[in-house]
Design a protein around this motif. Sequence first.
Motif, PDB file in Angstrom:
ATOM      1  N   GLU A 161      31.664  66.055  40.289  1.00 28.60           N
ATOM      2  CA  GLU A 161      31.793  66.709  41.597  1.00 28.60           C
ATOM      3  C   GLU A 161      32.159  65.721  42.691  1.00 28.60           C
ATOM      4  OE1 GLU A 161      28.331  68.900  42.662  1.00 28.60           O
ATOM      5  OE2 GLU A 161      28.281  70.066  40.809  1.00 28.60           O
ATOM      6  N   ILE A 162      31.736  64.462  42.539  1.00 34.11           N
ATOM      7  CA  ILE A 162      32.015  63.462  43.585  1.00 34.11           C
ATOM      8  C   ILE A 162      32.995  62.402  43.106  1.00 34.11           C
ATOM      9  CG2 ILE A 162      29.780  63.812  44.700  1.00 34.11           C
ATOM     10  CD1 ILE A 162      28.873  61.164  43.361  1.00 34.11           C
ATOM     11  N   GLY A 163      33.582  62.625  41.933  1.00 32.92           N
ATOM     12  CA  GLY A 163      34.576  61.688  41.428  1.00 32.92           C
ATOM     13  C   GLY A 163      34.002  60.438  40.797  1.00 32.92           C
ATOM     14  N   ARG A 164      32.771  60.520  40.293  1.00 29.05           N
ATOM     15  CA  ARG A 164      32.175  59.355  39.636  1.00 29.05           C
ATOM     16  C   ARG A 164      32.050  59.601  38.142  1.00 29.05           C
ATOM     17  NH1 ARG A 164      26.336  56.284  40.635  1.00 29.05           N
ATOM     18  NH2 ARG A 164      26.743  54.608  39.130  1.00 29.05           N
ATOM     19  N   ASP A 165      32.437  58.606  37.369  1.00 34.40           N
ATOM     20  CA  ASP A 165      32.282  58.665  35.922  1.00 34.40           C
ATOM     21  C   ASP A 165      30.896  58.134  35.574  1.00 34.40           C
ATOM     22  OD1 ASP A 165      32.374  58.529  33.189  1.00 34.40           O
ATOM     23  OD2 ASP A 165      33.976  57.043  33.076  1.00 34.40           O
ATOM     24  N   THR A 166      29.968  59.030  35.245  1.00 38.27           N
ATOM     25  CA  THR A 166      28.584  58.620  34.996  1.00 38.27           C
ATOM     26  C   THR A 166      28.390  58.025  33.601  1.00 38.27           C
ATOM     27  OG1 THR A 166      27.979  60.843  34.258  1.00 38.27           O
ATOM     28  CG2 THR A 166      27.665  60.326  36.606  1.00 38.27           C
ATOM     29  N   SER A 167      29.438  57.975  32.804  1.00 39.46           N
ATOM     30  CA  SER A 167      29.296  57.354  31.484  1.00 39.46           C
ATOM     31  C   SER A 167      28.973  55.875  31.609  1.00 39.46           C
ATOM     32  CB  SER A 167      30.572  57.550  30.660  1.00 39.46           C
ATOM     33  OG  SER A 167      31.657  56.842  31.234  1.00 39.46           O
ATOM     34  N   THR A 168      29.287  55.275  32.759  1.00 37.79           N
ATOM     35  CA  THR A 168      29.006  53.858  32.959  1.00 37.79           C
ATOM     36  C   THR A 168      27.625  53.621  33.566  1.00 37.79           C
ATOM     37  OG1 THR A 168      30.035  53.887  35.155  1.00 37.79           O
ATOM     38  CG2 THR A 168      31.454  53.371  33.283  1.00 37.79           C
ATOM     39  N   MET A 169      26.925  54.696  33.949  1.00 35.42           N
ATOM     40  CA  MET A 169      25.575  54.543  34.508  1.00 35.42           C
ATOM     41  C   MET A 169      24.583  54.187  33.415  1.00 35.42           C
ATOM     42  SD  MET A 169      25.020  57.665  37.230  1.00 35.42           S
ATOM     43  CE  MET A 169      23.315  57.197  37.536  1.00 35.42           C
ATOM     44  N   GLU A 170      23.584  53.372  33.767  1.00 33.70           N
ATOM     45  CA  GLU A 170      22.476  53.147  32.857  1.00 33.70           C
ATOM     46  C   GLU A 170      21.648  54.428  32.756  1.00 33.70           C
ATOM     47  OE1 GLU A 170      22.180  50.403  31.158  1.00 33.70           O
ATOM     48  OE2 GLU A 170      23.832  49.409  32.183  1.00 33.70           O
ATOM     49  N   LYS A 171      21.167  54.705  31.533  1.00 35.21           N
ATOM     50  CA  LYS A 171      20.391  55.933  31.307  1.00 35.21           C
ATOM     51  C   LYS A 171      19.064  55.528  30.652  1.00 35.21           C
ATOM     52  CE  LYS A 171      24.625  58.593  31.033  1.00 35.21           C
ATOM     53  NZ  LYS A 171      25.502  57.419  31.300  1.00 35.21           N
ATOM     54  N   ILE A 172      17.979  55.757  31.391  1.00 34.30           N
ATOM     55  CA  ILE A 172      16.662  55.246  31.020  1.00 34.30           C
ATOM     56  C   ILE A 172      15.769  56.404  30.578  1.00 34.30           C
ATOM     57  CG2 ILE A 172      14.625  54.022  31.858  1.00 34.30           C
ATOM     58  CD1 ILE A 172      16.456  52.762  34.024  1.00 34.30           C
ATOM     59  N   LEU A 173      15.141  56.240  29.414  1.00 32.90           N
ATOM     60  CA  LEU A 173      14.144  57.208  28.942  1.00 32.90           C
ATOM     61  C   LEU A 173      12.773  56.563  29.008  1.00 32.90           C
ATOM     62  CD1 LEU A 173      13.205  59.863  27.617  1.00 32.90           C
ATOM     63  CD2 LEU A 173      13.686  58.798  25.387  1.00 32.90           C
ATOM     64  N   LEU A 174      11.897  57.114  29.858  1.00 33.73           N
ATOM     65  CA  LEU A 174      10.492  56.716  29.866  1.00 33.73           C
ATOM     66  C   LEU A 174       9.799  57.496  28.763  1.00 33.73           C
ATOM     67  CD1 LEU A 174       8.003  55.308  31.027  1.00 33.73           C
ATOM     68  CD2 LEU A 174       7.842  57.168  32.708  1.00 33.73           C
ATOM     69  N   THR A 175       9.395  56.813  27.714  1.00 33.60           N
ATOM     70  CA  THR A 175       8.840  57.476  26.541  1.00 33.60           C
ATOM     71  C   THR A 175       7.376  57.840  26.774  1.00 33.60           C
ATOM     72  OG1 THR A 175       8.109  55.441  25.457  1.00 33.60           O
ATOM     73  CG2 THR A 175      10.396  56.121  25.092  1.00 33.60           C
ATOM     74  N   GLY A 176       6.845  58.622  25.837  1.00 32.56           N
ATOM     75  CA  GLY A 176       5.457  59.037  25.934  1.00 32.56           C
ATOM     76  C   GLY A 176       5.283  60.470  26.369  1.00 32.56           C
ATOM     77  N   PHE A 177       6.387  61.144  26.716  1.00 35.11           N
ATOM     78  CA  PHE A 177       6.311  62.514  27.211  1.00 35.11           C
ATOM     79  C   PHE A 177       7.226  63.452  26.426  1.00 35.11           C
ATOM     80  CE2 PHE A 177       5.449  59.569  30.721  1.00 35.11           C
ATOM     81  CZ  PHE A 177       4.152  59.957  31.038  1.00 35.11           C
ATOM     82  N   THR A 178       7.619  63.019  25.225  1.00 31.06           N
ATOM     83  CA  THR A 178       8.397  63.871  24.321  1.00 31.06           C
ATOM     84  C   THR A 178       7.555  64.115  23.070  1.00 31.06           C
ATOM     85  OG1 THR A 178       9.447  62.054  23.104  1.00 31.06           O
ATOM     86  CG2 THR A 178      10.513  62.754  25.163  1.00 31.06           C
ATOM     87  N   PRO A 179       7.967  65.011  22.179  1.00 31.81           N
ATOM     88  CA  PRO A 179       7.157  65.294  20.977  1.00 31.81           C
ATOM     89  C   PRO A 179       7.165  64.164  19.946  1.00 31.81           C
ATOM     90  CG  PRO A 179       8.707  67.093  21.456  1.00 31.81           C
ATOM     91  CD  PRO A 179       9.108  65.939  22.296  1.00 31.81           C
ATOM     92  N   ASP A 180       7.993  63.147  20.157  1.00 34.20           N
ATOM     93  CA  ASP A 180       8.123  62.068  19.176  1.00 34.20           C
ATOM     94  C   ASP A 180       6.901  61.146  19.195  1.00 34.20           C
ATOM     95  OD1 ASP A 180      11.318  62.374  18.821  1.00 34.20           O
ATOM     96  OD2 ASP A 180      10.779  62.456  20.937  1.00 34.20           O
ATOM     97  N   ARG A 181       6.758  60.351  18.143  1.00 39.15           N
ATOM     98  CA  ARG A 181       5.704  59.335  18.057  1.00 39.15           C
ATOM     99  C   ARG A 181       6.325  57.988  17.677  1.00 39.15           C
ATOM    100  NH1 ARG A 181       0.654  61.168  18.259  1.00 39.15           N
ATOM    101  NH2 ARG A 181      -0.107  59.300  17.172  1.00 39.15           N
ATOM    102  N   PRO A 182       7.097  57.412  18.581  1.00 42.99           N
ATOM    103  CA  PRO A 182       7.860  56.202  18.234  1.00 42.99           C
ATOM    104  C   PRO A 182       6.996  54.965  18.035  1.00 42.99           C
ATOM    105  CG  PRO A 182       8.112  56.717  20.550  1.00 42.99           C
ATOM    106  CD  PRO A 182       7.407  57.878  19.945  1.00 42.99           C
ATOM    107  N   LEU A 183       5.750  54.979  18.483  1.00 42.99           N
ATOM    108  CA  LEU A 183       4.896  53.792  18.337  1.00 42.99           C
ATOM    109  C   LEU A 183       4.032  53.843  17.090  1.00 42.99           C
ATOM    110  CD1 LEU A 183       3.737  53.110  22.017  1.00 42.99           C
ATOM    111  CD2 LEU A 183       5.692  52.173  20.772  1.00 42.99           C
ATOM    112  N   ASP A 184       4.259  54.825  16.221  1.00 42.22           N
ATOM    113  CA  ASP A 184       3.464  54.900  14.990  1.00 42.22           C
ATOM    114  C   ASP A 184       3.787  53.748  14.040  1.00 42.22           C
ATOM    115  OD1 ASP A 184       2.076  57.080  15.804  1.00 42.22           O
ATOM    116  OD2 ASP A 184       2.975  58.504  14.399  1.00 42.22           O
ATOM    117  N   SER A 185       5.053  53.323  14.028  1.00 44.97           N
ATOM    118  CA  SER A 185       5.472  52.248  13.128  1.00 44.97           C
ATOM    119  C   SER A 185       6.810  51.714  13.593  1.00 44.97           C
ATOM    120  CB  SER A 185       5.608  52.762  11.688  1.00 44.97           C
ATOM    121  OG  SER A 185       6.689  53.675  11.584  1.00 44.97           O
ATOM    122  N   LEU A 186       7.186  50.565  13.054  1.00 43.02           N
ATOM    123  CA  LEU A 186       8.497  49.991  13.375  1.00 43.02           C
ATOM    124  C   LEU A 186       9.607  50.934  12.930  1.00 43.02           C
ATOM    125  CD1 LEU A 186      10.282  47.635  14.332  1.00 43.02           C
ATOM    126  CD2 LEU A 186      10.036  46.636  12.050  1.00 43.02           C
TER     127      LEU A 186
END
Length: 295
Positions: A224-249
């Motif tokens: 909408e503003i002429g910016r390509d957001t594919s170059t933006m950093e995209k950060i996921l703060l974990t701990g609030f999804t159904p996954d359990r990524p800290l169970d094991s490596l």
Amino acid sequence: MRLSTVILPIKRWHEGGRDVWQRAEELGFNTAYTYDHLTWRVPFRDGPWFGALPTLTAAAGATTRLRLGTLVTSPNFRHPVTLAKELTSIDDISGGRVTLGIGAGGTGFDATALGQQPWTPRERADRLGEFVPLLDRLLSEGEVSHAGTHYSAHEARNLPGCVQRPRLPFAVAATGPRGMRLAARHGQAWVTTGDPKISATGTPAQSLDAIKGQISRLADAGAEIGRDTSTMEKILLTGFTPDRPLDSLAAFQDFAAAHAELGITELVLHWPIPDTIFAADQKVFEQIAVEGLSA
């Protein structure tokens, strides 16, 4: 993809607080963030909880490489003029290692601690929509005057400005259309915690689909503003999804690979806190920090 952590400000600095930040640097995390709240949910509300910006200032003096940031700051108890001055100072003390995570905030304890009634979602969005552009100017320009609906500044000087030019980076937390437009216009990064409706009852696959949809809407907001957001950093703060990524490596590496495929560029893991929702095996956590992205 980068790996970062978030350290809740619950320990006295000289009774283990400093050690955690220094350990985060030793483990090789890209960034260590902290929550910017006056307090947080049970059980943290009834225990020690220190200020985010003084904590980051102390962490800047205790580390040399680690990036530092808030995840996230909100207008609930902040004003752009004073916040800009404090951020500029921390950016200087750290040698240009600060990222501001910023979002609309919620209806929790911060929202009423100053004696006000909690704002509606629309009011929070209105305030964020004025807060972020004004803060952008305050951190980029030497002197700013602004007369707004919610925030004003009169000849506010912020010299010499940030070490990082033109200002320190913003990581904007957003999922709604107005927030996405703010992120696309002012953010160097975008932050998500996933879809809260899926967190308790959904599946990891549904969570991935939801985040994929969010990234698509961010792209639309950028278009909408002429910016390509594919170059933006995209950060996921974990701990609030159904996954359990800290169970094991292995669990973490599967989780990281799936989210990297979506376009997530940074994963943020909560530093383990026993007997809370952020409980995890410290040894596994540190193994993930060192080896998690090796595959």
